[in-house]
Design a protein around this motif. Structure first.
Motif, short mmCIF file in Angstrom:
data_model
loop_
_atom_site.label_atom_id
_atom_site.label_comp_id
_atom_site.label_asym_id
_atom_site.label_seq_id
_atom_site.Cartn_x
_atom_site.Cartn_y
_atom_site.Cartn_z
N UNK A 369 15.81 -19.08 -35.23
CA UNK A 369 16.06 -19.00 -36.67
C UNK A 369 17.55 -19.03 -36.97
N UNK A 370 18.34 -18.27 -36.21
CA UNK A 370 19.77 -18.16 -36.48
C UNK A 370 20.54 -19.41 -36.07
N UNK A 371 20.07 -20.11 -35.06
CA UNK A 371 20.81 -21.25 -34.51
C UNK A 371 21.29 -22.25 -35.54
N UNK A 372 20.40 -22.76 -36.41
CA UNK A 372 20.86 -23.76 -37.38
C UNK A 372 21.93 -23.24 -38.32
N UNK A 373 21.94 -21.98 -38.63
CA UNK A 373 22.95 -21.39 -39.51
C UNK A 373 24.34 -21.54 -38.90
N UNK A 374 24.41 -21.54 -37.55
CA UNK A 374 25.67 -21.63 -36.84
C UNK A 374 25.87 -23.00 -36.19
N UNK A 375 25.10 -24.00 -36.64
CA UNK A 375 25.29 -25.35 -36.16
C UNK A 375 24.64 -25.68 -34.84
#
Length: 379
Positions: A369-375
């Protein structure tokens, strides 16, 4: 469950996934509590100082970034240092094993702030499993506290801070499955799950975005985010055996998201039957050796399979994890390393190192979930 989809300051955090914003957020996360200046952000991202100022101003407005003090500058004027605000958003990661469930609540920095563990039968049926997962997520999302701060939801719960935002839920479980659609295939030993749309079922039940992936891929992603570089294989031996592959820093899922079915490579043509329908699979041989208490043989078989993988992909590192490995890590590390060392010696090469993998599958599931937020596009 509308309360878990709250946002900080009215911001839709999931809408912040622009490339430039992700670059800045990733650098803020990497800088930790010490922070990073706008000038450094511009230098490392290649963005103009004006663009960085606009992005960081918006992040501060949304509560995602804050000042972390000042730093001396060679130009005379002190530089303002910015840091990520970890508590500005949260994600839940769920490891759904064949007989147990572990769920964690993590902040934007990836720190686990609460967890839940429960027994679970994957063969109990889709409806029962979905309800069990949803129940654990809801407890975590509410940030339940007991009067003494130990957690009112049970002894295995760590008290959590109140949520400012729940970005979504990442669910990791045995494959094979279709990561892109969140649909399960014929999970070994549980054919009744074939074709079940787990992602959509949980998303409807919880009212938040859900991402589904194999347990090994989630763990590999978590390791890559935590700092493992290059190309490596994460081998997970628990109730089953699988692999997560990271190639050049990105999780490799394959054209049909089926890469990493490591446990079902046949290494003994006349071997014992495996739950997948073949004979002599690495998983069947390893689990049989573990069941009779012969950990040296289990490690040797695992090493043979790991050697095949190293020869095929020319990876830099093998990481071992899973609760079976955790019961006797030294035995498995020695056994696998011995096989890889022998193969390297015969080939006149340096052996690929073998290490125990830090972290847990559920932690990596939260990174889905968090990965896309940080590219992290591979998330």
């Amino acid at each position: 469950m509308a309360d878990v989809n709250r946002t900080n300051g009215g911001a839709n955090l999931l809408a912040l996934r622009s490339h430039n914003t992700a670059l800045v957020l990733d650098l803020l996360r990497g800088a930790g509590a010490e922070g990073i200046s706008r000038l450094e952000l511009a230098e490392r991202t290649g963005l103009t100082p004006q663009a960085v100022s606009k992005i960081t101003a918006r992040l501060r407005e949304e509560g995602l970034a804050a000042e972390a003090g000042h730093r001396a500058s060679t130009g005379g004027k002190r530089r303002t240092v910015l840091r990520l605000v970890p508590g500005a958003g949260h994600a839940v990661g769920v490891h759904l094993d064949r007989d147990a469930l572990r769920a964690v609540l993590v902040d934007l920095a990836g720190t686990v702030v609460a967890e839940r563990c429960a027994a679970l039968a994957l063969g109990a049926g889709a409806e029962a499993v979905v309800e069990a997962v949803a129940g654990e997520v809801e407890v975590l999302a509410k940030g339940v506290r007991g009067g003494d701060g130990t957690g009112a939801a049970g002894a295995d719960t760590v008290a959590a801070e109140p949520l400012s935002a729940l970005l979504g839920v990442g669910v990791a479980l045995p494959g094979p499955l279709d990561h892109s659609r969140g649909v399960l295939h014929r999970v070994t030993g549980f054919p009744e799950w074939d074709g079940f749309p787990l992602r959509d079922a949980l998303a409807r039940r919880l009212g938040v975005p859900v991402v589904v992936d194999k347990d090994t891929n989630a763990a590999a992603l978590g390791l890559a985010v935590a700092g493992e570089r290059g190309s490596f294989a994460y081998l997970h031996l628990g109730t089953g055996l699988g692999a997560g592959l990271v190639v050049d820093g990105a999780v490799h899922r394959g054209a049909r998201t089926g890469a990493g079915e490591f446990g079902h490579q046949v290494v003994q043509l006349d071997g014992p039957p495996c739950g997948c329908g073949d004979k002599g699979c690495v998983e069947a041989l390893c689990l049989a050796a573990v069941a009779r208490g012969d950990l040296a043989e289990a490690a040797r078989v695992l090493g043979i399979a790991a050697g095949n993988l190293v020869a095929l992909l020319d990876i830099d590192l093998v990481l071992l994890g899973g609760r079976t490995v955790a019961t006797a890590p030294d035995a498995f590390l020695r056994g696998v390393a011995a096989v890889l060392d022998e193969r390297a010696r015969r080939a006149g090469e340096q052996p690929v190192p073998v290490r125990a993998a830090p972290g847990e599958v559920a932690d990596g599931a939260a990174q889905l979930v968090l990965g896309p937020l940080f590219g992290r596009a591979d998330a």
